[in-house]
Design an enzyme around this catalytic site. Structure first.
Site, short mmCIF file in Angstrom:
data_model
loop_
_atom_site.label_atom_id
_atom_site.label_comp_id
_atom_site.label_asym_id
_atom_site.label_seq_id
_atom_site.Cartn_x
_atom_site.Cartn_y
_atom_site.Cartn_z
N GLY A 15 0.81 -1.22 0.00
CA GLY A 15 0.00 0.00 0.00
C GLY A 15 0.84 1.26 0.00
N LEU A 127 -3.47 -0.54 3.21
CA LEU A 127 -4.28 -0.28 2.01
C LEU A 127 -5.75 -0.46 2.32
CD1 LEU A 127 -5.23 -3.29 0.56
CD2 LEU A 127 -2.74 -3.37 0.45
N TYR A 178 -9.16 2.34 11.61
CA TYR A 178 -9.65 3.70 11.85
C TYR A 178 -10.81 3.60 12.84
CZ TYR A 178 -11.59 8.32 10.94
OH TYR A 178 -12.09 9.59 11.08
N TYR A 188 -17.94 8.28 6.69
CA TYR A 188 -17.05 7.15 6.38
C TYR A 188 -17.93 5.97 6.01
CZ TYR A 188 -12.66 4.51 6.81
OH TYR A 188 -11.51 3.77 6.57
N LYS A 196 -13.40 -1.89 8.57
CA LYS A 196 -12.46 -1.66 9.68
C LYS A 196 -12.84 -2.49 10.90
CE LYS A 196 -9.62 1.16 7.57
NZ LYS A 196 -8.40 0.57 6.97
N LEU A 226 -5.27 11.65 8.41
CA LEU A 226 -4.08 12.12 7.70
C LEU A 226 -4.51 12.48 6.29
CD1 LEU A 226 -0.84 12.21 7.47
CD2 LEU A 226 -1.08 9.94 6.44
N ARG A 229 -3.37 10.64 -0.04
CA ARG A 229 -4.10 10.68 -1.30
C ARG A 229 -5.48 9.99 -1.15
NH1 ARG A 229 -1.77 8.13 -6.78
NH2 ARG A 229 0.08 9.15 -6.04
#
Ligand code: NAD
Length: 299
Positions: A15, A127, A178, A188, A196, A226, A229
């Site tokens: 990842g 990832l 997360y 989310y 998750k 964070l 991308r």
């Protein structure tokens, strides 16, 4: 002095496609501790990653000074376990043109061909992908939900299943989770919160099964926000960072390097008795039950 020493160890970090994400920061910290680091890169972004590397646009500096480098980049699409699982249509997809041997088993075979077996001490899963992440869970399609689970959770199971046999006893696996897996984080969506939750549950079961089978440890880091991308693609990441800066127990947002160092610790002999754990690296935001008022922060 206690030292975090991974000299002579090899890590495979899945990842990594630029120098902004958690995977890069973990690779950097592992290299800083002395490990040699191979990375797994998703075929659609492999070309751009290689061009960035060739043009010297990736920041290979180490925290303590000096530089590191990647031992080898392996194309990896964690949606596919073996070559037989790769759909034939991908042959016509220009993002996959010229890229071969990117299923998880083929990468495991390539690692073994390059380095023998056992050859890995540290396996990092950094990832995730959820095609409907911007849709609330209640509006998510079955296909979108299962795609999120497949790319973001089952991929860890498959990596441990197929790369566990290449790992030396005493080795360690770390993935990235997360808070949405255990608390409600509006926005989310698309089944990513479910993925998750699965990742954290599987971390416990894999800690037992892979612990007994291969003598390795399996942990996950629940990281704060964070602006990677992937996170920028979800949107509103800036607001989330600001929210943590105001409301986390330590009023700040963690950095990628905070997570990198924690991962290096979890993969080191210093953490030899830690497995099956979800470690929050989020300035204590997860512990809050009510956001802090100014009167409390000013005291
Ligand atoms: N950024 C955040 O706010 C945040 C917070 C907590 C946890 N995380 C987790 O950290 C991990 C790394 O994400 P990041 O935010 O650093 O972003 P990132 O963009 O640096 O990393 C995600 C990587 O996943 C790769 N990827 C996507 N689909 C793939 C597939 N099918 N096979 C192989 N690779 C694939 C992408 O190419 C990318 O390199 C993820 O598990 C993410 O959920 C991120």
């Amino acid at each position: 002095m206690l030292s975090l020493d991974l000299t002579g160890k090899r890590a495979f970090v899945a990842g990594v496609a630029d120098d902004n994400g958690y995977g890069w920061a973990i690779a950097r910290a592992l290299a800083g501790a002395g490990a040699s680091v191979c990375v797994g890169t998703w075929p659609p972004v492999l070309g751009i990653f290689q061009r960035l590397r060739e043009k010297g646009r990736l920041d290979f500096s180490l925290e303590q000074g000096g530089e590191w480098d990647i031992e080898k980049v392996y194309p990896l699409d964690a949606l596919y376990d073996t070559l037989d699982d790769v759909p034939t249509e991908l042959a016509d997809d220009k993002r996959y043109r010229g890229v071969e041997k990117f299923s998880i088993q083929e990468v495991a075979d390539a690692l073994e061909a390059d380095h023998g077996s056992p050859c890995i001490d540290v396996l990092v899963h950094s990832l995730a992908n959820g095609p409907e992440v911007s849709k609330p869970l209640v509006e998510t399609s079955r296909a979108g939900y299962l795609a999120a689970l497949s790319a973001s959770a089952y991929s860890l199971v498959s990596m441990v299943q197929r790369m566990g046999p290449l790992m030396r006893p005493g080795g360690a696996v770390v993935s990235l989770s997360y808070l949405a897996g255990e608390r409600v984080i509006p926005g989310y969506g698309g089944g990513m919160s479910s993925a998750k939750s699965a990742l954290e549950g599987d971390t416990r079961t894999l800690a037992y099964e892979a612990g007994r089978r291969y003598g390795i440890r399996v942990n996950t880091i629940s990281a704060g926000p964070l602006a990677s991308r992937a996170a920028k693609a979800i949107g509103s990441i800036g607001n989330l960072v600001e929210y943590y800066e105001q409301n986390a127990a330590l009023p700040a947002c963690n950095t990628a390097d905070d997570v990198g160092r924690a991962a290096a610790f979890l993969c080191s002999p210093l953490a030899a008795a830690i497995t099956g754990e979800t470690l929050h690296v989020d300035m204590g935001y997860h512990a809050m039950g009510m956001i802090a008022g100014d009167q409390l922060t000013n005291e």
